[in-house]
Design a protein around this motif. Structure first.
Motif, PDB file in Angstrom:
ATOM      1  N   SER A  83       0.843  -1.195   0.000  1.00 19.06           N
ATOM      2  CA  SER A  83       0.000   0.000   0.000  1.00 19.06           C
ATOM      3  C   SER A  83       0.877   1.243   0.000  1.00 19.06           C
ATOM      4  O   SER A  83       2.087   1.175   0.259  1.00 19.06           O
ATOM      5  CB  SER A  83      -0.904   0.014   1.237  1.00 19.06           C
ATOM      6  N   ALA A  84       0.257   2.383  -0.267  1.00 20.02           N
ATOM      7  CA  ALA A  84       0.982   3.652  -0.252  1.00 20.02           C
ATOM      8  C   ALA A  84       1.492   3.959   1.150  1.00 20.02           C
ATOM      9  O   ALA A  84       2.601   4.484   1.321  1.00 20.02           O
ATOM     10  CB  ALA A  84       0.072   4.773  -0.748  1.00 20.02           C
ATOM     11  N   GLN A  85       0.703   3.617   2.155  1.00 21.33           N
ATOM     12  CA  GLN A  85       1.118   3.857   3.540  1.00 21.33           C
ATOM     13  C   GLN A  85       2.340   3.017   3.897  1.00 21.33           C
ATOM     14  O   GLN A  85       3.284   3.494   4.536  1.00 21.33           O
ATOM     15  CB  GLN A  85      -0.036   3.533   4.494  1.00 21.33           C
ATOM     16  N   GLU A  86       2.319   1.763   3.475  1.00 19.21           N
ATOM     17  CA  GLU A  86       3.466   0.895   3.737  1.00 19.21           C
ATOM     18  C   GLU A  86       4.706   1.422   3.022  1.00 19.21           C
ATOM     19  O   GLU A  86       5.815   1.386   3.572  1.00 19.21           O
ATOM     20  CB  GLU A  86       3.172  -0.531   3.284  1.00 19.21           C
ATOM     21  N   ALA A  87       4.528   1.925   1.805  1.00 22.79           N
ATOM     22  CA  ALA A  87       5.649   2.491   1.049  1.00 22.79           C
ATOM     23  C   ALA A  87       6.244   3.688   1.785  1.00 22.79           C
ATOM     24  O   ALA A  87       7.474   3.838   1.858  1.00 22.79           O
ATOM     25  CB  ALA A  87       5.193   2.894  -0.346  1.00 22.79           C
ATOM     26  N   ASP A  88       5.390   4.537   2.343  1.00 28.25           N
ATOM     27  CA  ASP A  88       5.870   5.688   3.120  1.00 28.25           C
ATOM     28  C   ASP A  88       6.649   5.226   4.346  1.00 28.25           C
ATOM     29  O   ASP A  88       7.696   5.795   4.690  1.00 28.25           O
ATOM     30  CB  ASP A  88       4.691   6.563   3.557  1.00 28.25           C
ATOM     31  N   ASN A  89       6.147   4.198   5.010  1.00 21.51           N
ATOM     32  CA  ASN A  89       6.820   3.675   6.202  1.00 21.51           C
ATOM     33  C   ASN A  89       8.195   3.098   5.856  1.00 21.51           C
ATOM     34  O   ASN A  89       9.179   3.319   6.573  1.00 21.51           O
ATOM     35  CB  ASN A  89       5.962   2.596   6.865  1.00 21.51           C
ATOM     36  N   VAL A  90       8.245   2.354   4.748  1.00 25.14           N
ATOM     37  CA  VAL A  90       9.512   1.756   4.316  1.00 25.14           C
ATOM     38  C   VAL A  90      10.517   2.841   3.955  1.00 25.14           C
ATOM     39  O   VAL A  90      11.695   2.776   4.332  1.00 25.14           O
ATOM     40  CB  VAL A  90       9.286   0.814   3.109  1.00 25.14           C
ATOM     41  N   LEU A  91      10.062   3.853   3.229  1.00 26.07           N
ATOM     42  CA  LEU A  91      10.951   4.948   2.828  1.00 26.07           C
ATOM     43  C   LEU A  91      11.518   5.662   4.057  1.00 26.07           C
ATOM     44  O   LEU A  91      12.709   6.003   4.097  1.00 26.07           O
ATOM     45  CB  LEU A  91      10.199   5.937   1.943  1.00 26.07           C
ATOM     46  N   THR A  92      10.684   5.861   5.051  1.00 26.33           N
ATOM     47  CA  THR A  92      11.145   6.505   6.289  1.00 26.33           C
ATOM     48  C   THR A  92      12.246   5.691   6.954  1.00 26.33           C
ATOM     49  O   THR A  92      13.271   6.234   7.396  1.00 26.33           O
ATOM     50  CB  THR A  92       9.970   6.676   7.273  1.00 26.33           C
ATOM     51  N   GLN A  93      12.050   4.374   7.015  1.00 27.30           N
ATOM     52  CA  GLN A  93      13.049   3.508   7.640  1.00 27.30           C
ATOM     53  C   GLN A  93      14.343   3.467   6.827  1.00 27.30           C
ATOM     54  O   GLN A  93      15.445   3.462   7.396  1.00 27.30           O
ATOM     55  CB  GLN A  93      12.485   2.093   7.807  1.00 27.30           C
ATOM     56  N   LEU A  94      14.219   3.449   5.511  1.00 30.17           N
ATOM     57  CA  LEU A  94      15.415   3.443   4.663  1.00 30.17           C
ATOM     58  C   LEU A  94      16.223   4.724   4.853  1.00 30.17           C
ATOM     59  O   LEU A  94      17.460   4.698   4.905  1.00 30.17           O
ATOM     60  CB  LEU A  94      15.025   3.279   3.192  1.00 30.17           C
ATOM     61  N   LYS A  95      15.536   5.841   4.959  1.00 28.55           N
ATOM     62  CA  LYS A  95      16.226   7.116   5.179  1.00 28.55           C
ATOM     63  C   LYS A  95      16.952   7.122   6.520  1.00 28.55           C
ATOM     64  O   LYS A  95      18.054   7.665   6.642  1.00 28.55           O
ATOM     65  CB  LYS A  95      15.225   8.271   5.113  1.00 28.55           C
ATOM     66  N   ARG A  96      16.346   6.507   7.521  1.00 25.02           N
ATOM     67  CA  ARG A  96      16.989   6.435   8.839  1.00 25.02           C
ATOM     68  C   ARG A  96      18.248   5.569   8.780  1.00 25.02           C
ATOM     69  O   ARG A  96      19.226   5.832   9.478  1.00 25.02           O
ATOM     70  CB  ARG A  96      16.017   5.851   9.867  1.00 25.02           C
ATOM     71  N   ILE A  97      18.215   4.535   7.929  1.00 27.88           N
ATOM     72  CA  ILE A  97      19.365   3.635   7.812  1.00 27.88           C
ATOM     73  C   ILE A  97      20.517   4.302   7.067  1.00 27.88           C
ATOM     74  O   ILE A  97      21.678   4.221   7.482  1.00 27.88           O
ATOM     75  CB  ILE A  97      18.953   2.329   7.094  1.00 27.88           C
ATOM     76  N   ILE A  98      20.194   4.969   5.949  1.00 25.89           N
ATOM     77  CA  ILE A  98      21.266   5.528   5.125  1.00 25.89           C
ATOM     78  C   ILE A  98      21.846   6.820   5.693  1.00 25.89           C
ATOM     79  O   ILE A  98      22.984   7.179   5.380  1.00 25.89           O
ATOM     80  CB  ILE A  98      20.791   5.789   3.680  1.00 25.89           C
ATOM     81  N   ARG A  99      21.088   7.498   6.542  1.00 25.95           N
ATOM     82  CA  ARG A  99      21.544   8.790   7.068  1.00 25.95           C
ATOM     83  C   ARG A  99      22.917   8.705   7.740  1.00 25.95           C
ATOM     84  O   ARG A  99      23.820   9.485   7.418  1.00 25.95           O
ATOM     85  CB  ARG A  99      20.498   9.343   8.042  1.00 25.95           C
ATOM     86  N   PRO A 100      23.139   7.762   8.669  1.00 23.97           N
ATOM     87  CA  PRO A 100      24.462   7.693   9.314  1.00 23.97           C
ATOM     88  C   PRO A 100      25.527   7.004   8.461  1.00 23.97           C
ATOM     89  O   PRO A 100      26.707   7.014   8.813  1.00 23.97           O
ATOM     90  CB  PRO A 100      24.184   6.891  10.588  1.00 23.97           C
ATOM     91  N   ILE A 101      25.114   6.394   7.341  1.00 26.25           N
ATOM     92  CA  ILE A 101      26.074   5.671   6.498  1.00 26.25           C
ATOM     93  C   ILE A 101      26.709   6.592   5.470  1.00 26.25           C
ATOM     94  O   ILE A 101      27.928   6.713   5.384  1.00 26.25           O
ATOM     95  CB  ILE A 101      25.397   4.479   5.792  1.00 26.25           C
ATOM     96  N   TYR A 102      25.865   7.257   4.661  1.00 25.99           N
ATOM     97  CA  TYR A 102      26.432   8.154   3.646  1.00 25.99           C
ATOM     98  C   TYR A 102      25.620   9.430   3.449  1.00 25.99           C
ATOM     99  O   TYR A 102      26.121  10.392   2.886  1.00 25.99           O
ATOM    100  CB  TYR A 102      26.599   7.437   2.304  1.00 25.99           C
ATOM    101  N   SER A 103      24.404   9.462   3.879  1.00 28.35           N
ATOM    102  CA  SER A 103      23.559  10.659   3.870  1.00 28.35           C
ATOM    103  C   SER A 103      23.389  11.262   2.477  1.00 28.35           C
ATOM    104  O   SER A 103      22.341  11.171   1.872  1.00 28.35           O
ATOM    105  CB  SER A 103      24.110  11.705   4.836  1.00 28.35           C
ATOM    106  N   HIS A 104      24.453  11.890   1.949  1.00 31.01           N
ATOM    107  CA  HIS A 104      24.382  12.520   0.633  1.00 31.01           C
ATOM    108  C   HIS A 104      25.488  11.962  -0.262  1.00 31.01           C
ATOM    109  O   HIS A 104      26.592  12.512  -0.305  1.00 31.01           O
ATOM    110  CB  HIS A 104      24.524  14.046   0.755  1.00 31.01           C
ATOM    111  N   PRO A 105      25.211  10.877  -0.973  1.00 28.85           N
ATOM    112  CA  PRO A 105      26.248  10.263  -1.812  1.00 28.85           C
ATOM    113  C   PRO A 105      26.563  11.144  -3.017  1.00 28.85           C
ATOM    114  O   PRO A 105      25.740  11.972  -3.432  1.00 28.85           O
ATOM    115  CB  PRO A 105      25.600   8.946  -2.250  1.00 28.85           C
ATOM    116  N   PRO A 106      27.753  10.991  -3.612  1.00 33.80           N
ATOM    117  CA  PRO A 106      28.071  11.742  -4.832  1.00 33.80           C
ATOM    118  C   PRO A 106      27.112  11.352  -5.947  1.00 33.80           C
ATOM    119  O   PRO A 106      26.682  10.201  -6.034  1.00 33.80           O
ATOM    120  CB  PRO A 106      29.508  11.317  -5.146  1.00 33.80           C
ATOM    121  N   ASN A 107      26.754  12.307  -6.786  1.00 39.32           N
ATOM    122  CA  ASN A 107      25.740  12.033  -7.806  1.00 39.32           C
ATOM    123  C   ASN A 107      26.312  11.856  -9.204  1.00 39.32           C
ATOM    124  O   ASN A 107      25.560  11.762 -10.175  1.00 39.32           O
ATOM    125  CB  ASN A 107      24.682  13.140  -7.819  1.00 39.32           C
TER     126      ASN A 107
END
Length: 205
Positions: free
Chosen positions: A69-93
């Motif tokens: 569902s869209a709600q589940e997608a929002d929840n997953v995206l939130t968790q993914l952002k929490r995971i990547i934030r301390p790892i690389y946050s803003h990777p080179p593009n």
């Protein structure tokens, strides 16, 4: 496999690391991934362009998550952002911009498809040549034809960890300790040297 996973309520995490190097077609190699995405409610797919676009230094790829569902997608995206934030946050593009440019330009995309096909054909040819040379050296004592049943950049030789180490120490042929060899690293200049080394280790150890 999909039916079994659905019946057992298993979560699918697919790793698409060598897309195009199995069949020679980027589209064909993604067929199974698309089937999972279509038939299962939840799927996680890891994709990298490091190999099939030669962007090793960029380590560019994508993580896709199919949600219920869209709600589940929002929840997953939130968790993914929490995971990547301390790892690389803003990777080179830079790598991402290259991939975006290529995939959105019809001429470049077609050229890339052809390059992937040519690489797959080269890998397949090197695999066949290696097997022929190994079978010639073994002279019927044992067959290496099982390597022909494998696809992609790598093949499993069946070597033990000790044999893999022996191959490196005595012949300077580097393979993974699980016996996996990178077929793409083989060429017309080194194939006989590699085959002789593999044959020697197989025969003596």
């Amino acid at each position: 496999m999909i039916d079994i996973m659905k019946r057992r309520n298993l979560f699918a995490f697919l790793d698409c690391a060598y897309q195009g190097f199995a069949s020679g077609s980027v589209e064909e190699d993604s067929r199974v991934v698309k089937l999972f995405a279509e038939r299962m409610n939840q799927v996680m797919i890891a994709l990298t362009f490091a190999k099939n676009m030669g962007l090793y230094g960029e380590r560019i790829g994508a993580l896709s998550v199919v949600c219920r569902s869209a709600q589940e997608a929002d929840n997953v995206l939130t968790q993914l952002k929490r995971i990547i934030r301390p790892i690389y946050s803003h990777p080179p593009n830079w790598g991402a911009r290259l991939v975006t440019l290529l995939l959105n330009d019809h001429h470049l995309k077609t050229e890339w498809f052809n390059d992937v096909k040519n690489m797959q054909m080269r890998i397949s040819d090197m695999r066949s040549q290696l097997v022929r040379e190994l079978n010639r050296l073994s002279n019927g004592k044992y067959s290496w034809d099982f390597i022909l049943q494998q696809k992609g950049m790598y093949c499993f030789t069946g070597f033990t960890e000790q044999q893999s180490i022996q191959l490196r120490q005595e012949f300077a042929v580097y393979i993974a300790t699980d016996g996996r060899i990178n077929i793409a690293a083989i060429n017309d200049q080194n194939i006989k040297q590699i085959a002789n080394a593999i044959h020697s280790v197989k025969t003596n150890y």
